[in-house]
Design a protein around this motif. Sequence first.
Motif, PDB file in Angstrom:
ATOM      1  N   ALA A 174     -43.463  -7.530  50.775  1.00 63.13           N
ATOM      2  CA  ALA A 174     -45.089  -7.880  50.360  1.00 63.13           C
ATOM      3  C   ALA A 174     -45.609  -6.568  50.117  1.00 63.13           C
ATOM      4  O   ALA A 174     -46.628  -6.326  49.545  1.00 63.13           O
ATOM      5  CB  ALA A 174     -45.449  -8.505  51.973  1.00 63.13           C
ATOM      6  N   LEU A 175     -45.373  -5.312  51.161  1.00 60.13           N
ATOM      7  CA  LEU A 175     -45.964  -4.261  50.936  1.00 60.13           C
ATOM      8  C   LEU A 175     -45.465  -3.391  49.615  1.00 60.13           C
ATOM      9  O   LEU A 175     -46.376  -2.674  49.146  1.00 60.13           O
ATOM     10  CB  LEU A 175     -45.700  -3.240  52.213  1.00 60.13           C
ATOM     11  CG  LEU A 175     -46.209  -3.505  53.547  1.00 60.13           C
ATOM     12  CD1 LEU A 175     -45.613  -2.915  54.661  1.00 60.13           C
ATOM     13  CD2 LEU A 175     -47.832  -3.644  53.466  1.00 60.13           C
ATOM     14  N   LYS A 176     -44.348  -3.442  49.222  1.00 57.57           N
ATOM     15  CA  LYS A 176     -43.609  -2.656  48.190  1.00 57.57           C
ATOM     16  C   LYS A 176     -44.022  -3.419  46.818  1.00 57.57           C
ATOM     17  O   LYS A 176     -44.440  -2.671  45.867  1.00 57.57           O
ATOM     18  CB  LYS A 176     -42.144  -2.586  48.372  1.00 57.57           C
ATOM     19  CG  LYS A 176     -41.926  -1.242  49.491  1.00 57.57           C
ATOM     20  CD  LYS A 176     -40.293  -1.205  49.603  1.00 57.57           C
ATOM     21  CE  LYS A 176     -39.648  -0.679  48.293  1.00 57.57           C
ATOM     22  NZ  LYS A 176     -38.297  -0.326  48.545  1.00 57.57           N
ATOM     23  N   LYS A 177     -43.910  -4.823  46.761  1.00 56.92           N
ATOM     24  CA  LYS A 177     -43.831  -5.350  45.709  1.00 56.92           C
ATOM     25  C   LYS A 177     -45.100  -6.272  45.514  1.00 56.92           C
ATOM     26  O   LYS A 177     -45.193  -7.108  44.360  1.00 56.92           O
ATOM     27  CB  LYS A 177     -42.452  -6.167  45.361  1.00 56.92           C
ATOM     28  CG  LYS A 177     -41.292  -5.315  45.470  1.00 56.92           C
ATOM     29  CD  LYS A 177     -40.219  -6.401  45.343  1.00 56.92           C
ATOM     30  CE  LYS A 177     -38.836  -5.553  45.336  1.00 56.92           C
ATOM     31  NZ  LYS A 177     -37.541  -6.480  45.333  1.00 56.92           N
ATOM     32  N   LYS A 178     -45.763  -6.501  46.515  1.00 55.90           N
ATOM     33  CA  LYS A 178     -46.998  -7.494  46.552  1.00 55.90           C
ATOM     34  C   LYS A 178     -46.536  -8.934  46.147  1.00 55.90           C
ATOM     35  O   LYS A 178     -47.277  -9.811  45.873  1.00 55.90           O
ATOM     36  CB  LYS A 178     -47.840  -7.100  45.460  1.00 55.90           C
ATOM     37  CG  LYS A 178     -48.750  -5.622  45.535  1.00 55.90           C
ATOM     38  CD  LYS A 178     -49.389  -5.428  47.117  1.00 55.90           C
ATOM     39  CE  LYS A 178     -49.808  -3.980  46.978  1.00 55.90           C
ATOM     40  NZ  LYS A 178     -50.224  -3.855  48.475  1.00 55.90           N
TER      41      LYS A 178
END
Length: 297
Positions: A174-178
């Motif tokens: 979620a944080l890296k790739k949304k």
Amino acid sequence: MRKKRVLVFGGSGFIGSHVADVLSSSGYNVTIFDIKKSPYISGSQKMIIGDINNKENIDKAIENNDIVYNFAGISDIDECHKEPIKALKMNILGNAYIIESIIKYKIKRYLYASSAYVYSMSGTFYRICKQTSEQIIESYSKDNSFNYTILRFGSLYGSRSGKNNSINKLITSALKKKEIHYYGDGSETREFIHVNDAANLSITALDEKYKNQILMLTGKKSIKYIELLRMIKEMLDDKVKIEIHSKKSDTHYKITPYSFNPKFAKKLTINPHIDLGQGILSLISEIHKSLYPKKYY
């Protein structure tokens, strides 16, 4: 009065390192045994680098201790499935070597980290290893009268979790790739327990009343994965895309790990406990700092 000496096999890992910390803060003399040095070791803790498949390493480490915890071995279900021989050696034979040494040096208590998967038909070689190891412990105890406590952990999450931890993977994506890619239909249910709560319960298990008992350590509330995914999305300002895919394999259970098994465990919970939402929010912060450290300078 001499402090009780405790040896923690697998003390460099996720749950093992937290248990070592709680033991230290509770006044025990703690030694960590692992194949790699713990990045979390405190000033009062000792470290032994060794292999649980090496009997000489184990004997030298266990001698002169009072209590032994075993968190060592392969904890990832998919890795056990892909490398069954390695899993059998680490998770079953390693456990047997430790027990032999415990008997030899008359250790007062052995606490073994098992899993809720022992109840299930899922989990493939990981489940088989945990079921077999529990039976080995019980058989050795009957013949040699040593005291044990088996800790069946549910789904753990929290600080220091590795990249294979389910909630860690979801947050990192979620944080890296949304975006979050989940394999299943979202109705899969878990009783997640924060690692700090699990570690504290692992020390509670040293109470005399839990000798030769099997304890189930899980969270106090069930949650469906789709609810968990939506929670993470909402915490990140709804800027995360959720993608649901067909399940890759049947190695993980869906709603419950339980299938018929006559060996029941006493469920041990902690109150007050760390709320799932608060725990996830804290983990999001920790993972974000590790991914983007320059933002925190």
